[in-house]
Scaffold this motif. Structure first.
Motif, short mmCIF file in Angstrom:
data_model
loop_
_atom_site.label_atom_id
_atom_site.label_comp_id
_atom_site.label_asym_id
_atom_site.label_seq_id
_atom_site.Cartn_x
_atom_site.Cartn_y
_atom_site.Cartn_z
N GLU A 166 -0.04 4.84 9.90
CA GLU A 166 0.09 4.21 9.01
C GLU A 166 0.67 4.30 7.90
OE1 GLU A 166 -2.16 7.80 6.31
OE2 GLU A 166 -3.59 6.42 7.16
N THR A 167 2.17 5.10 8.09
CA THR A 167 3.25 5.44 8.09
C THR A 167 4.54 4.58 8.23
OG1 THR A 167 3.96 6.85 8.88
CG2 THR A 167 2.91 7.56 6.67
N SER B 23 10.91 2.70 3.00
CA SER B 23 9.71 2.70 2.46
C SER B 23 10.48 2.13 0.78
CB SER B 23 10.35 4.15 1.73
OG SER B 23 9.38 5.07 0.68
N ASN C 184 1.26 1.80 0.93
CA ASN C 184 -0.02 2.43 1.80
C ASN C 184 0.62 1.07 2.57
OD1 ASN C 184 -1.58 3.03 3.25
ND2 ASN C 184 -2.50 4.00 1.57
N ARG C 185 0.68 1.55 4.04
CA ARG C 185 -0.22 0.35 5.40
C ARG C 185 -1.36 -0.16 4.67
NH1 ARG C 185 -1.78 1.37 10.07
NH2 ARG C 185 -0.91 -0.35 11.69
#
Length: 806
Positions: A718-719, A782, A790-791
């Motif tokens: 997810e990151t 980032s 947040n993905r």
């Protein structure tokens, strides 16, 4: 004692005239899936007839006492043979069951309605004391000999009829007499190639146009795309079939012991004996040492040598005077041709594994590859394989970001697939390419030729872990089965490379799956180097591989050696890569130990003695028997542009045949590993489609859902950058045909499942992405996307394709 000689396919550029033929009695196949047509009948010779009289149509071996091959008019079954003798019997279907079986006899049972059959099988199915077949005796008792006067009258009538038929049939092409296979699809007459130069009828003429032959066996003339011809050489009972007006006819057979393309290949019973077409549509230095001209040698010197297809493409694009990037298409045209497919079938082989890269479908951003062109030649490969009865294992050899960091993955360097910050996005993109290919080859026009799909070549499992590899495999499996649909024969068999984890690590996975198998690449040459001769290594394959293959076949399912070679050391030009040296001579840049000796004795095949060639052949036979189902790497190695000869001879099947160190009949391998008996089927873990074919346990499917929770060297999925399935899907085109009637030929839409409407994975406009080949140690962007750290705030839910319903 010297090894066996190899008789290559001979060809000549001349255009030979076609000879007359009897018109087909069966309709042209309207559908490639149609499986039966009325049998064709053809006259047979009989020595009692007066000159010029028509020959009876059902006497054959039963009367002439000739044999033992089937008569050419036996056309409607799957028991297809080439013509050998007009006197041959046509009554196989009348034979009784094989001993100990309730099944009707079939073409391989060897029983003949012929008193002069093979000595070893002459009495099969006969009662003790009989001197001829009970069927034959019965017929002779039932049908008494006709009166002489009636026979003479019949001869006169037949002669008149024949004379009339000859007047009507003037100008018709050759009746070539090869029996049709079970699908038969249409009569074995028509156009022999797609050269499109068939004779056109004169507008003032009253006779039909001449049509070229469409099939033939050993010694027949074949016409290729450009109109040139060659004489087909196949001593194994194989026959080719090509009709431009019926281009999806699957009537060809590679050898008598291999099922025709319109028959079922029974994995585990029928043996895969194949070769790779390495270096053709996915280049790599060891295979394409030379073509037109030498691909890698031409750009091997200088500060930025070509070491993979990425750098080769860049070098070619900059070399406009030398032909630019189009040099790659010149290579596609000439490195592998139709003649190679004919020779492969003639060598006793029945499969080809064809590596391709994702650029056959598309390229993105700064990817330098020649996009989409190789697909055109893969379509030619399908045509040629179909023509000679060969089956194809489509091998996705290169993936975005690289699945292993090696030169054959498209770009030499690091692993960016399932590894590093772009590892998940690269895997998403790869799954799309698997889907696109699966949708194409699952279409009815292609599914009987492209029967196997190797979804990823040599993924580096130790780098990204078996768990994530299994998740990826399961998602790919669901995608392919959704593309092909569930049912008998729908969608290809799926081949999973074992990912350098070992075959045993996959036992218990994919149990109940539909037609899945493992792929392993057992090479001896890249480990410790030894000066031992072949005579000391003959049994090594049996000792190292036979038991493991047997265990995997019984515990997992179909297990195939997708690559292996005759090399017992790493000698050979570019075997390890451009400029990387060799372990044997102590020059390998990755280490590997001290120098063992010079490579010259191993690469200069002109100096090999008959004894050495015989030892190499025995090593080949041991390897074939130990591996059981296999694809040799590779069919052809090009000549060096520096020395003018093959510099890696242990890697070329073709050269081995020509030089006598490869067996001319691979069946000779059977029993070479005695007393280790090969797996004797059936595959208990192999499914055949239809109800119950996709019954994997929920415990397995739930444990290996897609996507992974984390990616090696990168962290939580997810990151990481990901794509979204909102793009326009790419579909692959079908072939084109030159005949005027081609407009009515359905080549397919490129998409087997019209209900599969999900979009293609593409970048999210508001998100940041790194280069797909970024160093895996790089940090992800980032924030990933504008306005959200947040993905989950911007990425759609992961697409998990549900398992197809039975």
């Amino acid at each position: 004692m010297s090894g066996p000689s190899y008789e290559p396919v001979h060809w000549s550029p001349d255009h030979q005239e076609d000879t007359p033929y009897n018109p087909p009695r069966s309709p042209i196949s309207p559908d490639p899936r149609q499986t039966s047509f009325p049998p064709e009948t053809a006259p047979l010779a009989h020595e009692d007839l007066p000159a010029g009289a028509a020959r009876p149509r059902f006497i054959g071996a039963a009367l002439a006492r000739e044999g033992p091959n089937p008569r050419e008019s036996y056309a409607s079954s799957s028991h297809s043979y080439p013509i050998n003798d007009d006197y041959n019997s046509s009554v196989y279907a009348l034979n009784d069951a094989r001993p100990g079986s309730t099944q009707p006899n079939f073409y391989g049972a060897n029983y003949r309605d012929d008193p002069d059959g093979y000595a070893s099988t002459a009495n099969l199915g006969k009662s003790p004391g009989l001197t001829e077949s009970p069927y034959l005796a019965e017929k002779r008792q039932t049908y008494a000999a006709p009166r002489t006067q009636s026979r003479k009258r019949m001869i006169i009538i037949v002669s008149v009829v024949v004379a009339l038929l000859l007047l009507i049939g003037v100008g018709l092409g050759v009746y070539f007499g090869l029996v049709k296979p079970k699908q038969g699809a249409k009569d074995t007459s028509g156009a022999a190639s797609d050269h499109g130069n068939d004779d056109k009828p004169d507008k003032n003429a009253t006779t039909p146009a001449t049509r070229a032959v469409v099939t033939g066996g050993d010694g027949s003339k074949v016409t290729m795309d450009d109109g040139t011809t060659f004489t087909y050489t196949n001593k194994f009972g194989g026959y080719w079939y090509w009709d431009e007006s019926d281009p999806f006819n699957n009537g060809a057979r590679a050898q008598s012991w291999t099922p025709a393309l319109n028959e079922t290949f029974k994995y585990g019973d029928d043996v895969i004996r194949g070769v790779n077409l390495g270096g053709w549509l996915n280049t790599e230095p060891v295979s394409t040492t030379t073509s037109v001209p030498a691909l890698y040698e031409k750009y091997a010197d200088g500060p930025n040598p070509a070491v993979d297809e990425w750098t080769l493409s860049e070098a070619m694009a900059a070399d406009t005077a030398g032909g630019g990037l189009n040099q790659l298409e010149d290579h596609y045209k000439t490195f592998i041709t139709e003649l190679d497919f004919a020779e492969i079938a003639a060598a006793g082989l029945n499969f080809v594994r064809i590596p391709i890269g994702w650029w056959a479908i598309e390229t993105r951003d700064d990817e330098p590859f020649l996009a989409k062109t190789s697909w055109t030649y893969f379509l030619k490969a399908i045509k040629w394989a179909r023509k000679y009865g060969l089956r194809i294992n489509l091998d996705l050899h290169a993936l975005p970001g690289s699945q292993n960091g090696w030169n054959h993955s498209g770009r030499l360097g690091t692993v960016g697939f399932l590894n590093g910050p772009m590892g998940y996005a690269n895997a998403q993109r790869s799954l799309d390419y698997i889907r696109i290919l699966a949708e194409f080859i699952s279409q009815p026009q292609y599914k009987d030729v492209v029967v196997m799909f190797g979804i990823t070549n040599e993924p580096q499992g130790p780098t990204f872990g078996q768990e994530n590899l299994a998740r990826y495999y399961l998602e790919a499996y669901n995608i392919i089965r959704n593309a092909g649909g569930v049912g008998e024969g729908n969608g290809p068999a799926i081949s999973f490379h074992e990912g350098f984890q070992g075959l045993g690590k996959w036992v218990g996975m994919f149990v109940g799956s539909d037609r899945t198998g493992l792929d392993t690449h057992p090479y001896l040459c890249f480990g410790g180097q030894s000066a031992d001769p072949y005579s000391a290594r003959i049994n090594t394959p049996c000792q190292n591989w036979a038991a493991g293959q047997n265990n995997s076949m019984s515990q997992f399912g179909l297990t195939v050696a997708g690559e292996w070679s005759l090399a017992i050391n790493d000698c050979g030009l570019f075997v390890n890569g451009v400029g990387l040296g060799v372990r044997y001579e102590g020059t390998y840049v990755g280490g590997g130990g001290p120098r063992v000796g010079s490579c010259d004795p191993w690469t200069n095949f002109a100096t090999w003695s008959p004894a050495m060639k015989n030892d190499i052949q025995q090593f080949a036979l041991s390897s074939m028997d130990a591996l059981q189902n296999w694809f040799f790497w590779t069919w052809k190695i090009g000549n060096s542009s520096v020395t003018g000869k093959v510099e890696s001879p242990q890697w070329s099947y073709q050269l081995g045949l020509q030089q006598g160190y490869m067996p001319t009949d691979p069946r000779k391998a059977i029993g070479s590993c005695d007393p280790v008996a090969p797996f004797d089927g059936p595959l208990s873990a192999w499914q055949t489609g239809g109800p119950g074919a996709n019954t994997m346990q929920a415990a397995f499917t739930d444990a290996y859902t897609w996507p992974p929770t984390s990616i090696s060297a990168a962290g939580a999925v997810e990151t990481l950058p990901s794509y979204t399935p909102t793009g326009t899907i790419v579909t692959l085109p079908g072939p084109t045909f030159t005949q005027s009637a081609s407009s009515s030929i359905d080549v397919g839409s490129g998409w087997a499942n019209a209900q599969d409407k999900s979009g293609m994975y593409v970048p999210i406009p508001t998100c940041s992405y790194l280069d797909p080949w970024v160093n895996p140690t790089a940090a992800p962007p980032s924030p990933l996307c504008a306005g959200s750290p947040n993905r989950r705030a911007f990425a759609p839910p992961s697409r998990i394709t549900s398992a197809p319903k039975s």
